[in-house]
Design a protein around this motif. Sequence first.
Motif, short mmCIF file in Angstrom:
data_model
loop_
_atom_site.label_atom_id
_atom_site.label_comp_id
_atom_site.label_asym_id
_atom_site.label_seq_id
_atom_site.Cartn_x
_atom_site.Cartn_y
_atom_site.Cartn_z
N LEU A 1 0.80 -1.22 0.00
CA LEU A 1 0.00 0.00 0.00
C LEU A 1 0.84 1.28 0.00
O LEU A 1 0.33 2.34 -0.34
CB LEU A 1 -0.97 0.00 1.18
CG LEU A 1 -1.98 -1.17 1.15
CD1 LEU A 1 -2.89 -1.14 2.37
CD2 LEU A 1 -2.81 -1.17 -0.12
N GLY B 1 2.82 4.04 -1.40
CA GLY B 1 2.91 4.57 -2.76
C GLY B 1 1.82 4.07 -3.68
O GLY B 1 1.95 4.09 -4.89
N SER B 2 0.71 3.58 -3.10
CA SER B 2 -0.40 3.14 -3.93
C SER B 2 -1.65 3.92 -3.53
O SER B 2 -1.79 4.34 -2.39
CB SER B 2 -0.62 1.64 -3.72
OG SER B 2 -1.92 1.27 -4.12
N GLU B 3 -2.54 4.10 -4.49
CA GLU B 3 -3.75 4.89 -4.17
C GLU B 3 -4.83 4.04 -3.50
O GLU B 3 -5.77 4.58 -2.95
CB GLU B 3 -4.28 5.60 -5.43
CG GLU B 3 -5.03 4.74 -6.42
CD GLU B 3 -4.14 3.88 -7.31
OE1 GLU B 3 -4.65 3.34 -8.29
OE2 GLU B 3 -2.91 3.74 -7.03
N VAL B 4 -4.69 2.71 -3.57
CA VAL B 4 -5.70 1.86 -2.92
C VAL B 4 -5.45 1.77 -1.42
O VAL B 4 -4.33 1.95 -0.95
CB VAL B 4 -5.77 0.44 -3.54
CG1 VAL B 4 -6.15 0.50 -4.99
CG2 VAL B 4 -4.49 -0.30 -3.32
N ARG B 5 -6.53 1.53 -0.67
CA ARG B 5 -6.41 1.62 0.79
C ARG B 5 -6.36 0.27 1.50
O ARG B 5 -6.00 0.21 2.66
CB ARG B 5 -7.55 2.47 1.35
CG ARG B 5 -7.14 3.94 1.40
CD ARG B 5 -8.26 4.78 1.95
NE ARG B 5 -9.39 4.76 1.02
CZ ARG B 5 -10.58 5.29 1.29
NH1 ARG B 5 -10.80 5.83 2.46
NH2 ARG B 5 -11.54 5.27 0.39
N GLN C 1 -8.42 -4.65 -1.89
CA GLN C 1 -8.69 -3.81 -3.05
C GLN C 1 -7.55 -3.90 -4.07
O GLN C 1 -7.77 -3.92 -5.28
CB GLN C 1 -8.78 -2.37 -2.57
CG GLN C 1 -9.99 -1.61 -3.04
CD GLN C 1 -10.03 -0.25 -2.37
OE1 GLN C 1 -9.08 0.53 -2.48
NE2 GLN C 1 -11.11 0.02 -1.66
N PHE C 2 -6.32 -3.95 -3.55
CA PHE C 2 -5.15 -4.05 -4.41
C PHE C 2 -5.22 -5.32 -5.27
O PHE C 2 -5.02 -5.28 -6.49
CB PHE C 2 -3.87 -4.04 -3.56
CG PHE C 2 -2.61 -4.25 -4.35
CD1 PHE C 2 -1.95 -3.17 -4.93
CD2 PHE C 2 -2.09 -5.53 -4.52
CE1 PHE C 2 -0.79 -3.36 -5.67
CE2 PHE C 2 -0.93 -5.73 -5.26
CZ PHE C 2 -0.28 -4.65 -5.83
N LYS D 1 -7.95 -5.11 -7.88
CA LYS D 1 -7.58 -4.26 -9.03
C LYS D 1 -6.61 -4.96 -9.97
O LYS D 1 -6.68 -4.79 -11.19
CB LYS D 1 -6.95 -2.96 -8.52
CG LYS D 1 -7.98 -1.98 -8.02
CD LYS D 1 -7.40 -0.58 -7.98
CE LYS D 1 -8.47 0.45 -8.29
NZ LYS D 1 -7.92 1.79 -8.47
#
Length: 265
Positions: free
Chosen positions: A231, A233-237, A241-242, A245
């Motif tokens: 998570l 540096g990623s926009e998912v929380r 979800q990661f 996606k």
Amino acid sequence: MDIALLGNPNTGKTSMFNNLTGSYEYVGNWSGVTVEKKVGIFKQGAAKLIDLPGVYSLNPLSKDEGVVTRFLLDDPFDRMLNIVDASQLERNLHLTLQLIEFGSPLIIGLNMIDVAKNRGIQVDDEKLSSVLGVEVVPVVARTGRGCKDLAEAATTPYRETKKQFQVDYGEEIDKAITKLEQLLQGESSHSTRWLTLQLLEGNPYVKKYLQSYIDIADLDGLIHSTSRAVLAGSEVRTIEQFIYKRRQAAIGEILKETTEVKGNR
Ligand code: GDP
Ligand code: K
Ligand code: MG
């Protein structure tokens, strides 16, 4: 031979079950839930077909949906028959990719090809088969079209010929798979890749299963360290979800290669 019937809700599983099987061997409930358990005998031959609740993902939202993961973890069977709705391929492939990760022999019944056609959706079943590395038989369960071919393919002894599709989840998830492999020390016969992904997605039945081999502190440590790394540096929380996606992106690529949408829908 025992064949597990799997798929999203409303994809035609019950229609297919009725098409493929003659008699019921046993009717009861799955343990712990009020979901009916149906086992049918194929019209030709002696293979058994085990009906399972419809689910969109293996990570269950309810106890009823948990039946599927518990079945995969605990019950012996020979192969999986995944009924896929050709008119809703994008949504359906989330489960298919998880079944591929599980790693038992898999065959796809590509159903609702009449509905897809009416909507101008053309799915190239041979291309889908070659991209996924899984046998695909096009069918219309409502009319019985293709069902004999599917029955024959499903009950023919399996030969592993093709390399199956693998989602690229990135380096951190690959590290987690290696770490779980080390923690398991060869104790489980299930695919470590599948176990890792389901654990990280929060599947409670997989976590409970792993706790019979691995200390819960080590499992939680693995989940937390992988989440943090993924998570950052990623926009998912969430890691769930990661993973979703990444599957979604893979499905986009698969659809590009296999599906054509014509005219106005
Ligand atoms: P399940 O929820 O997966 O068990 O799906 P069902 O077998 O109950 O089917 C859901 C609905 O789709 C029913 O109304 C079926 O008659 C219909 N159906 C199933 N297969 C087909 C198909 O190939 N084409 C069409 N047009 N309808 C289908
Ligand atoms: K239904
Ligand atoms: Mg049904």
